[in-house]
Design a protein around this motif. Sequence first.
Motif, PDB file in Angstrom:
ATOM      1  N   ASP A  76       0.861  -1.186   0.000  1.00 12.74           N
ATOM      2  CA  ASP A  76       0.000   0.000   0.000  1.00 12.74           C
ATOM      3  C   ASP A  76       0.895   1.233   0.000  1.00 12.74           C
ATOM      4  N   ILE A  77       0.808   2.019  -1.082  1.00 14.01           N
ATOM      5  CA  ILE A  77       1.605   3.251  -1.145  1.00 14.01           C
ATOM      6  C   ILE A  77       0.717   4.493  -1.085  1.00 14.01           C
ATOM      7  N   GLY A  78      -0.498   4.312  -0.633  1.00 17.26           N
ATOM      8  CA  GLY A  78      -1.415   5.443  -0.500  1.00 17.26           C
ATOM      9  C   GLY A  78      -2.281   5.620  -1.729  1.00 17.26           C
ATOM     10  N   ASP A  79      -1.706   6.052  -2.840  1.00 14.90           N
ATOM     11  CA  ASP A  79      -2.470   6.251  -4.070  1.00 14.90           C
ATOM     12  C   ASP A  79      -2.745   4.947  -4.804  1.00 14.90           C
ATOM     13  N   ALA A  80      -1.996   3.906  -4.463  1.00 12.87           N
ATOM     14  CA  ALA A  80      -2.171   2.615  -5.136  1.00 12.87           C
ATOM     15  C   ALA A  80      -1.992   1.481  -4.129  1.00 12.87           C
ATOM     16  N   ILE A  81      -2.753   0.432  -4.361  1.00 15.87           N
ATOM     17  CA  ILE A  81      -2.627  -0.793  -3.581  1.00 15.87           C
ATOM     18  C   ILE A  81      -2.284  -1.904  -4.564  1.00 15.87           C
ATOM     19  N   ILE A  82      -1.237  -2.650  -4.261  1.00 14.60           N
ATOM     20  CA  ILE A  82      -0.777  -3.711  -5.145  1.00 14.60           C
ATOM     21  C   ILE A  82      -0.917  -5.034  -4.412  1.00 14.60           C
ATOM     22  N   HIS A  83      -1.562  -5.994  -5.060  1.00  9.24           N
ATOM     23  CA  HIS A  83      -1.714  -7.349  -4.534  1.00  9.24           C
ATOM     24  C   HIS A  83      -0.890  -8.280  -5.419  1.00  9.24           C
ATOM     25  N   ILE A  84      -0.028  -9.074  -4.811  1.00  5.17           N
ATOM     26  CA  ILE A  84       0.742 -10.073  -5.551  1.00  5.17           C
ATOM     27  C   ILE A  84       0.421 -11.429  -4.923  1.00  5.17           C
ATOM     28  N   PHE A  85      -0.160 -12.310  -5.710  1.00  4.95           N
ATOM     29  CA  PHE A  85      -0.665 -13.586  -5.222  1.00  4.95           C
ATOM     30  C   PHE A  85       0.046 -14.777  -5.855  1.00  4.95           C
ATOM     31  N   ARG A  86       0.025 -15.902  -5.156  1.00  2.06           N
ATOM     32  CA  ARG A  86       0.230 -17.181  -5.826  1.00  2.06           C
ATOM     33  C   ARG A  86      -1.075 -17.463  -6.556  1.00  2.06           C
ATOM     34  N   PRO A  87      -1.047 -18.141  -7.714  1.00  4.02           N
ATOM     35  CA  PRO A  87      -2.265 -18.319  -8.522  1.00  4.02           C
ATOM     36  C   PRO A  87      -3.449 -18.923  -7.761  1.00  4.02           C
ATOM     37  N   GLU A  88      -3.202 -19.944  -6.919  1.00  2.00           N
ATOM     38  CA  GLU A  88      -4.304 -20.590  -6.204  1.00  2.00           C
ATOM     39  C   GLU A  88      -4.967 -19.624  -5.217  1.00  2.00           C
ATOM     40  N   VAL A  89      -4.169 -18.806  -4.574  1.00  2.00           N
ATOM     41  CA  VAL A  89      -4.682 -17.846  -3.595  1.00  2.00           C
ATOM     42  C   VAL A  89      -5.459 -16.750  -4.312  1.00  2.00           C
ATOM     43  N   ARG A  90      -4.951 -16.308  -5.449  1.00  2.00           N
ATOM     44  CA  ARG A  90      -5.644 -15.282  -6.236  1.00  2.00           C
ATOM     45  C   ARG A  90      -7.017 -15.778  -6.692  1.00  2.00           C
ATOM     46  N   THR A  91      -7.066 -17.014  -7.152  1.00  4.20           N
ATOM     47  CA  THR A  91      -8.333 -17.583  -7.593  1.00  4.20           C
ATOM     48  C   THR A  91      -9.324 -17.659  -6.439  1.00  4.20           C
ATOM     49  N   PHE A  92      -8.845 -18.052  -5.259  1.00 10.70           N
ATOM     50  CA  PHE A  92      -9.706 -18.188  -4.099  1.00 10.70           C
ATOM     51  C   PHE A  92     -10.322 -16.849  -3.692  1.00 10.70           C
ATOM     52  N   TYR A  93      -9.507 -15.792  -3.601  1.00 12.45           N
ATOM     53  CA  TYR A  93     -10.003 -14.496  -3.130  1.00 12.45           C
ATOM     54  C   TYR A  93     -10.651 -13.660  -4.231  1.00 12.45           C
ATOM     55  N   ASN A  94     -10.204 -13.810  -5.468  1.00 11.19           N
ATOM     56  CA  ASN A  94     -10.794 -13.127  -6.624  1.00 11.19           C
ATOM     57  C   ASN A  94     -11.027 -11.633  -6.369  1.00 11.19           C
ATOM     58  N   VAL A  95      -9.991 -10.977  -5.891  1.00 10.89           N
ATOM     59  CA  VAL A  95     -10.072  -9.567  -5.491  1.00 10.89           C
ATOM     60  C   VAL A  95     -10.484  -8.662  -6.645  1.00 10.89           C
ATOM     61  N   GLU A  96      -9.931  -8.885  -7.831  1.00 10.95           N
ATOM     62  CA  GLU A  96     -10.253  -7.972  -8.932  1.00 10.95           C
ATOM     63  C   GLU A  96     -11.717  -8.047  -9.334  1.00 10.95           C
ATOM     64  N   LYS A  97     -12.349  -9.207  -9.220  1.00  6.00           N
ATOM     65  CA  LYS A  97     -13.770  -9.298  -9.540  1.00  6.00           C
ATOM     66  C   LYS A  97     -14.599  -8.520  -8.527  1.00  6.00           C
ATOM     67  N   MET A  98     -14.226  -8.629  -7.261  1.00  3.90           N
ATOM     68  CA  MET A  98     -14.949  -7.916  -6.213  1.00  3.90           C
ATOM     69  C   MET A  98     -14.901  -6.400  -6.458  1.00  3.90           C
ATOM     70  N   TRP A  99     -13.732  -5.873  -6.827  1.00  8.70           N
ATOM     71  CA  TRP A  99     -13.585  -4.433  -7.002  1.00  8.70           C
ATOM     72  C   TRP A  99     -14.077  -3.936  -8.346  1.00  8.70           C
ATOM     73  N   SER A 100     -14.223  -4.805  -9.320  1.00  3.53           N
ATOM     74  CA  SER A 100     -14.690  -4.353 -10.633  1.00  3.53           C
ATOM     75  C   SER A 100     -16.165  -4.674 -10.841  1.00  3.53           C
ATOM     76  N   ALA A 101     -16.847  -5.193  -9.819  1.00  2.00           N
ATOM     77  CA  ALA A 101     -18.241  -5.617  -9.955  1.00  2.00           C
ATOM     78  C   ALA A 101     -19.163  -4.487 -10.393  1.00  2.00           C
ATOM     79  N   ASP A 102     -18.906  -3.263  -9.928  1.00  2.00           N
ATOM     80  CA  ASP A 102     -19.811  -2.165 -10.275  1.00  2.00           C
ATOM     81  C   ASP A 102     -19.231  -1.241 -11.342  1.00  2.00           C
ATOM     82  N   SER A 103     -18.189  -1.692 -11.999  1.00  2.00           N
ATOM     83  CA  SER A 103     -17.576  -0.867 -13.047  1.00  2.00           C
ATOM     84  C   SER A 103     -17.344  -1.715 -14.284  1.00  2.00           C
ATOM     85  N   SER A 104     -16.701  -1.128 -15.265  1.00  2.00           N
ATOM     86  CA  SER A 104     -16.379  -1.882 -16.462  1.00  2.00           C
ATOM     87  C   SER A 104     -15.304  -2.916 -16.141  1.00  2.00           C
ATOM     88  N   ALA A 105     -15.020  -3.778 -17.059  1.00  2.00           N
ATOM     89  CA  ALA A 105     -14.056  -4.852 -16.862  1.00  2.00           C
ATOM     90  C   ALA A 105     -12.675  -4.290 -16.521  1.00  2.00           C
TER      91      ALA A 105
END
Length: 111
Positions: A76-105
């Motif tokens: 977290d650098i204030g203006d940006a938050i960066i998530h770096i995942f192992r693939p299995e963990v990324r699939t489980f949490y699916n953070v980008e889908k949660m944050w893009s649900a109300d916006s465009s892809a």
Amino acid sequence: MLALILNSLEDSKAEDIVSLDLAGKSALADHMVVASGRSHRHVGAVADHLLRDLKNAGYGNARVEGMPHCDWVLIDIGDAIIHIFRPEVRTFYNVEKMWSADSSAPTQFIG
């Protein structure tokens, strides 16, 4: 700043880099970037490289979570938050889908 983050991740061979524009959608940050590393070691190396690049560019006050285990490293650098995942963990949490649900892809970064 966003270009620095994306270029650093690409240089580290991070995979499936996605950038989300959160400006006006969240008070947390203006940008969220999500990327994957192939293993615990790769996630740690990608995070270390990004932290070094951020520090060299004057963003040395980043808050970091998850480095000891390297399943999911959050920077977290204030203006940006960066998530770096192992693939299995990324699939489980699916953070980008949660944050893009109300916006465009999400924007896929291909460099």
